[in-house]
Structures are given as C-alpha cells and as structure tokens.
Design a protein around this motif. Structure first.
Motif, PDB file in Angstrom:
ATOM      1  N   THR A 125     -32.110  40.455 -45.279  1.00  0.00           N
ATOM      2  CA  THR A 125     -32.531  39.787 -44.202  1.00  0.00           C
ATOM      3  C   THR A 125     -30.983  39.086 -43.424  1.00  0.00           C
ATOM      4  OG1 THR A 125     -31.839  37.858 -45.251  1.00  0.00           O
ATOM      5  CG2 THR A 125     -34.018  38.245 -46.074  1.00  0.00           C
ATOM      6  N   ILE A 158     -31.386  30.806 -31.055  1.00  0.00           N
ATOM      7  CA  ILE A 158     -32.629  31.587 -31.608  1.00  0.00           C
ATOM      8  C   ILE A 158     -33.234  30.626 -31.904  1.00  0.00           C
ATOM      9  CG2 ILE A 158     -32.848  33.341 -34.167  1.00  0.00           C
ATOM     10  CD1 ILE A 158     -31.739  34.560 -32.371  1.00  0.00           C
ATOM     11  N   ASN A 160     -36.265  28.251 -33.446  1.00  0.00           N
ATOM     12  CA  ASN A 160     -36.461  27.937 -34.522  1.00  0.00           C
ATOM     13  C   ASN A 160     -35.400  28.295 -35.785  1.00  0.00           C
ATOM     14  OD1 ASN A 160     -38.893  26.512 -34.505  1.00  0.00           O
ATOM     15  ND2 ASN A 160     -39.886  28.598 -33.931  1.00  0.00           N
ATOM     16  N   ALA A 161     -34.090  28.463 -35.597  1.00  0.00           N
ATOM     17  CA  ALA A 161     -32.951  28.997 -36.739  1.00  0.00           C
ATOM     18  C   ALA A 161     -33.511  29.041 -38.298  1.00  0.00           C
ATOM     19  CB  ALA A 161     -31.811  29.034 -36.053  1.00  0.00           C
ATOM     20  N   SER A 163     -35.988  28.459 -39.951  1.00  0.00           N
ATOM     21  CA  SER A 163     -37.155  29.228 -40.134  1.00  0.00           C
ATOM     22  C   SER A 163     -37.287  30.718 -40.809  1.00  0.00           C
ATOM     23  CB  SER A 163     -38.768  29.014 -39.486  1.00  0.00           C
ATOM     24  OG  SER A 163     -38.347  29.400 -38.701  1.00  0.00           O
ATOM     25  N   ARG A 164     -36.182  31.469 -39.467  1.00  0.00           N
ATOM     26  CA  ARG A 164     -35.706  32.152 -39.357  1.00  0.00           C
ATOM     27  C   ARG A 164     -34.767  33.078 -40.230  1.00  0.00           C
ATOM     28  NH1 ARG A 164     -38.247  35.444 -33.965  1.00  0.00           N
ATOM     29  NH2 ARG A 164     -38.104  36.620 -36.370  1.00  0.00           N
ATOM     30  N   ASP A 167     -36.372  36.143 -42.287  1.00  0.00           N
ATOM     31  CA  ASP A 167     -36.890  37.342 -41.735  1.00  0.00           C
ATOM     32  C   ASP A 167     -35.835  38.655 -41.348  1.00  0.00           C
ATOM     33  OD1 ASP A 167     -38.879  35.598 -41.628  1.00  0.00           O
ATOM     34  OD2 ASP A 167     -38.701  35.187 -39.200  1.00  0.00           O
ATOM     35  N   GLN A 171     -38.556  42.306 -37.776  1.00  0.00           N
ATOM     36  CA  GLN A 171     -38.674  40.882 -37.170  1.00  0.00           C
ATOM     37  C   GLN A 171     -38.345  40.589 -35.707  1.00  0.00           C
ATOM     38  OE1 GLN A 171     -39.073  39.392 -41.247  1.00  0.00           O
ATOM     39  NE2 GLN A 171     -41.197  38.809 -41.021  1.00  0.00           N
ATOM     40  N   PHE A 172     -37.444  40.969 -35.605  1.00  0.00           N
ATOM     41  CA  PHE A 172     -37.370  40.530 -34.205  1.00  0.00           C
ATOM     42  C   PHE A 172     -37.071  41.205 -33.076  1.00  0.00           C
ATOM     43  CE2 PHE A 172     -34.296  37.661 -37.667  1.00  0.00           C
ATOM     44  CZ  PHE A 172     -34.382  36.577 -36.329  1.00  0.00           C
TER      45      PHE A 172
END
Length: 622
Positions: A125, A158, A160-161, A163-164, A167, A171-172
């Motif tokens: 991630t 970024i 909603n840092a 929650s990401r 990821d 997904q980016f």
C-alpha cells in the motif's frame, strides 16, 4: 513575525542561508562500453542554494538525467565511473561508503522520478511505502509513522488521505501517484529535492498542479530543488537559474530570465526557438509548419503556412454518429455485472479529406478509445461509423481487414509498437505483402521509397528498432502506416514523448504528407500548443463526451466550455515573468466514468457560438 509553519523547519520571514546545499564541481561520468570507457557527462559544475530551484535542461541524450543519478550515486558501480566533487550539506558524497550513502538518500536528499509506477512497489500500500521511508530514517513507532504519513498525504493534496492510506498504487491516477512520490520524498524533510522529469508524462492540468505543489512545498520547507526537464515552459515557470546541457556538457548557465531573453549559446537559442507557444497561431486560418531549427547553430527558418483548404461541402471521408463504447465491470462471488466504464458516450463528428481533427483532453477522457473504436480495435456498444461509404460496425472480419487498408494508426510509443526482432525494412514491407498488394521485391522497393519520404534512407532497412533514436522510430511507424496508402491516419499521442526539436520535425512531416497525399488525420493529443499548430478543427473531450467542437481558430480564440478554459490555463508558458504565478488549479482528478447498471446518459444540448463552433450547455447535464 517568526512563527513556524506546521510541519516545517523554516521560520516564516527568516532569511535563508545562501551557503550552497549542493555544490557540484567538475562532475564527469563515464560508462564502460565494449571494453572502453565512454564519457557521457564532462566537467559539469554548479551550486544550488537553500530555497533555490535550479533547472537542468536539454534534449534526450544531453546528460541531464545521468548528472542527477551521478549526484545520488544510483548508477551501477561495475559499469560506471564518477569523477569530480559532489558536496551535499558539507559531505563529500563520492567518498562515502554504500552504507553512508543510503543514509544520505531520503534523509539529506530525495529524488522524484519521471514514471512513479516504476518507483512504487505494486504489492504494498502507498501508506506502508511512505511509512517505511519514515521508519528507515528516524526512530518512531508504527502509530506515529501512520499519523505522519497521513499528514504528508494531506500536504501533497491527496483527498481523503486517511482513507487512502491502505490503497495500492494502481488505485491512484497518474497525477495522484506522482503526489505520493513527492510525499515519500518529503518524508524525512530533505534539504535537497531532485525532480527528474516529474511532469513529462502528465496531463497539462495535473502538470500545473504538481508545479504549483513543488513551489508551495519549497516555500514552506526551504528546500533546494534541482529540476531536470526538457520542457522550456516548465523551466520558465519554476526555475531561478538554468543550466543548459548539450552532448554531456553544460554549455550555458545563468539566471532563467537571462537565458530566455539573452541566450548566448546556439543550442540554447535552438531549444527556445523549437518550443511551440500557445497563442502563436492567432491570425492564421490554416495550420503552420514548425520553423526548421538547426540545433547546432540555433538558426531558425520562417514557418510556411500549409497550402490548400478543406472543402466541407463534399461528403466526409469519416462520419461518426452517437458512438458509445463501454467496458463492463464484474465482481462478487458469481462475477455479476456491477457497472460499466462509459469510456465513450454519444460522440459524433465528421472528418473530411485533407483535414486534421484534433481530439484533446486528459488521460481517461476517452479520446484514445474513440480512435480505437473507429478502427474496431475495441468493439463499440452503439452508434454508427461510416468510413468512405462503408458501415464499419457491420463488417465481418474479412471485410474489416480490407477496410483497415484505408485507416491506419500511429501509436505514442514507437518502440512498443515495433517488433524488436524484425528489421525496419521487413516491418514496413510486411503490411504490403500481407494484404497482397505486391511481391516481396515490390514491397521492399516501396518500403525504401517510404523510408526516404519520411526522412530516413533505404540503406537503413537492415537495421533493427533499437538502433534508432525515438524520433527516427516514430518516422518508421509513420512509414509503416503509409504502406497501404490509407485515406485516414489516427495519430494517438504520436509526438507527446518526443523532444521539442524532434516533435517539430515529426509534426512537419505529418503536415507535408497530408498536403501531398490529401490524408485525413484524427490527431489525439493533450499537448494544446501542438494541437493549435497542426489542426483544422478541435474537439474537446471530457468523461467520454465531446463538450466543445469547432474550427481551431474559434476554439482557441474563444474557448467557451469551462473544461476547455481549464486545459488552456494549465499550459506552461515559456515566459520567466510568470515564475511567481500560481494557477490555483483544483487538486481534483478527472471524475470517474464508471456508471451503475441501468445508467442512461442524459440528453445533451449544444449551442452554436460561431460558425461550426458548438459548446455543450452544462445546465442540461444530469
């Protein structure tokens, strides 16, 4: 006032020390080739002060990236040799052990590379990768590392840092991945940031956001920045001083404004002359050839207007009506359809013989899928495509193969689209033989003629793709596209990755071929300055739909749709007086074209704001 910004080491209003963060003296780098040492960077010297941005510019092969890799000691030890002095924060880097150098990387100096996807590990991630950069260089716990990582992600805008954090890189989007790389580079608050072509592969709006972000972070952190690029527009907007490199040597160094307004070296003047400038086509109705620039002498010829007009009273050679292409998304235990990517939605346009229609927009807007749908490289879901009187969507495999003689494609990456095991003579001859248009001898004769026409020579036919430069490989792809005497060529980002001088040469070649062969071009690009130069009409795409279309002079001279204005505002301008300007572009990415099952696209209404200039009315949007 002597307050400290959150997360910053530099007090606001406090003068920065002018002692250089980085001092490079007589840097010389050689590579071991065929048993002999070949020098690729020779006696390069410069300093970078705190809070200063120094740009190294030059075309591919000039030695600018090798210079940055030499500073960071990222070259293979057994095949490279670095001489001279590199002093960072008082440390002589070339004399450090490998273990000591690992402490310097990330701690004192950090680097951002051109392609973030090759620098990010796809199986971890993004949060873990940034946290690792923190824990490697400082003694902090897992919870602290997570909190600091989220702060860094927020710092590089970024959304909603938190929650990401979990990821993965895939997904980016491209722009967001580059922001992640910047966050990772900033993790240990380095004194020096080296940015090696960090915006070259990005769309203009994302590029503008990244440039603004680097400026803001530099002001907050007081970092020194070494910026590597071949884009003179980017240099003008970001650099305090500029170093021009040519054939491994620094041929000119000075303040950026002096370089732009009073460049002394012929190569500097040639680089500046080759830059396409947005707005340079004002007053010209038809496309203009780029000025021919001698990169060795800097001499520039006057551009010639492309002769001839496009007769739109005739029947279009290509008519596209209500074209829609979607890609289903399946998931769950039973693989049910969950939705679809509406890559192209209800697109309509005509293309006439001898005309260039440009499709512009950011990555993901559907412009490449439109080109592939027209050629039926992907299967459209709905609509009608009429190519020279034939219904493309209702042709069987055999007839479709015959039809493709009339429409060919040039791809962005010529190396990926050429077979490395085939000589270029065989590559250009193959379509002629496969379509039964001549014997192998006749095919080779035609291939030799085509190579000559695109500025190569017949004696190169025995060479392989790796033996050519990027610009030459693109010329080979153009020759191959012409082998079947097509009426339409789809040029999909065919000049985006090329140096400015090579880009100008290839564009001139395409325009010359269009004039002599009456070719029609569907020119797919996100480079607005090039589009303005080569196109007759322009269609702006957003989320799979055309939002504005019309004659080039009207779309560029009087852009009406907010997205068109956004694209144009983001184009870097080669003018050093704009260095302090912030575009203040929203840090959002292109919205998702994914729609749920059963989604019905709303009816779109266009208004005509000029002769043939249509703009979508946003009030009619759902």
């Amino acid at each position: 006032m002597n307050a400290t910004l959150p997360g910053s080491r530099v007090p606001v209003g406090k003068a920065l020390s002018r002692e250089p963060v980085l001092s490079v003296s007589n840097l010389t780098t050689s590579f071991l080739t065929d048993g002999a040492w070949r020098t690729v960077v020779s006696n390069v010297s410069f300093d970078v002060a705190p809070g200063e941005t120094v740009a190294i510019v030059g075309e591919s092969g000039s030695g600018k990236s090798v210079t940055s890799l030499s500073i960071m000691r990222l070259l293979a030890r057994n095949s490279s040799r670095i001489d001279g002095r590199v002093v960072l924060n008082g440390k002589e880097l070339l004399s450090l052990s490998d273990k000591e150098m690992r402490q310097v990387r990330g701690n004192d100096a950090a680097m951002i590379f051109q392609e973030p996807m090759t620098s990010l590990n796809p199986i971890f991630t993004v949060g873990r990768q940034i946290s690792e950069a923190l824990t490697c260089h400082s003694d902090i716990g897992k919870a602290q590392a997570r909190a600091e990582t989220i702060r860094l992600l927020e710092k590089v805008r970024i959304p909603n840092a938190a929650s990401r954090f979990d990821d993965y890189p895939h997904q980016f989007s491209g722009g967001m991945r580059q922001r992640v790389m910047i966050a990772m580079a900033l993790a240990s608050r380095p004194r020096l940031l080296i940015a090696d072509e960090p915006t070259t592969a990005l769309d203009v709006t994302i590029q503008g956001q990244i440039l603004d972000l680097i400026k803001v972070l530099q002001e907050e952190e007081g970092m020194a920045v070494l910026f590597i690029t071949h884009d003179m527009g980017v240099v003008a907007e970001i650099a305090d001083r500029t170093i021009v490199m040519y054939k491994g040597q620094a041929v000119e160094t000075g303040k950026t404004a002096d370089i732009f307004h009073n460049g002394q070296h012929p190569y500097t003047r040639a680089l500046l002359s080759a830059v396409p400038r947005l707005g340079s086509m004002k007053g010209h109705k038809w496309p203009l050839r780029f000025p021919a620039v001698d990169m060795a002498t800097g001499q520039r010829s006057k551009p010639d207007e492309v002769a001839g007009t496009v007769d739109r009273s005739t029947t279009p050679i290509l008519t596209v009506k209500n074209l829609s292409t979607r890609f289903d998304i399946h998931g769950g235990i039973f693989g049910r359809k969950l939705g679809a990517v509406h890559a192209v939605e209800n697109v309509s346009f005509d293309l006439f013989q001898g005309e260039t229609l440009a499709l512009v927009g950011e990555s993901g807007c559907g412009k490449s899928t439109t080109g592939r749908s027209i050629m039926r490289l992907v299967q459209p879901n709905a609509g009608k495509i009429d190519l020279d009187g034939r219904d493309v969507l209702n042709l069987d495999t055999s007839r479709l193969r015959d039809l493709r003689r009339n429409i060919q494609m040039i791809f962005q990456d010529p190396f990926a689209s050429l077979n490395p095991r085939m000589t270029i003579g065989a590559t250009v001859s193959e379509p002629i033989v496969e379509h039964g248009l001549g014997t192998r001898t006749q095919a080779r004769e035609k291939a030799a003629d085509l190579l000559d026409r695109v500025g190569l020579s017949a004696d190169m036919m025995g060479r392989y793709p790796h033996e050519f430069s990027g610009g030459q490989r693109q010329r080979i792809c153009i020759a191959r596209a012409l082998a079947l005497d097509p009426k339409i060529i789809v040029a999909d980002e065919s000049v985006s990755a090329l140096d400015v001088s090579i880009k100008a040469q290839v564009c001139n070649l395409l325009m010359d071929l269009q004039q002599s062969l009456r070719l029609a071009f569907l020119f797919i690009s996100h480079d607005m300055a090039v589009v303005e130069r080569v196109s007759h009409r322009v269609a702006v795409m957003y989320l799979g739909e055309i939002v504005e279309i019309g004659p080039r002079e009207l779309v560029f001279g009087n852009p009406q749709h907010p997205y068109t204005r956004k694209l144009m505002a983001a184009v870097p301008v080669p003018d050093p007086s704009r260095r302090g300007i912030r575009r203040n572009l929203a840090a959002d990415e292109l919205k998702s074209p994914i729609r749920p099952v059963g989604y019905i696209a709303p009816e779109r209404i266009f208004r005509e704001v000029g002769a043939g200039h249509l703009v979508r009315i946003e009030e009619a949007s759902a």
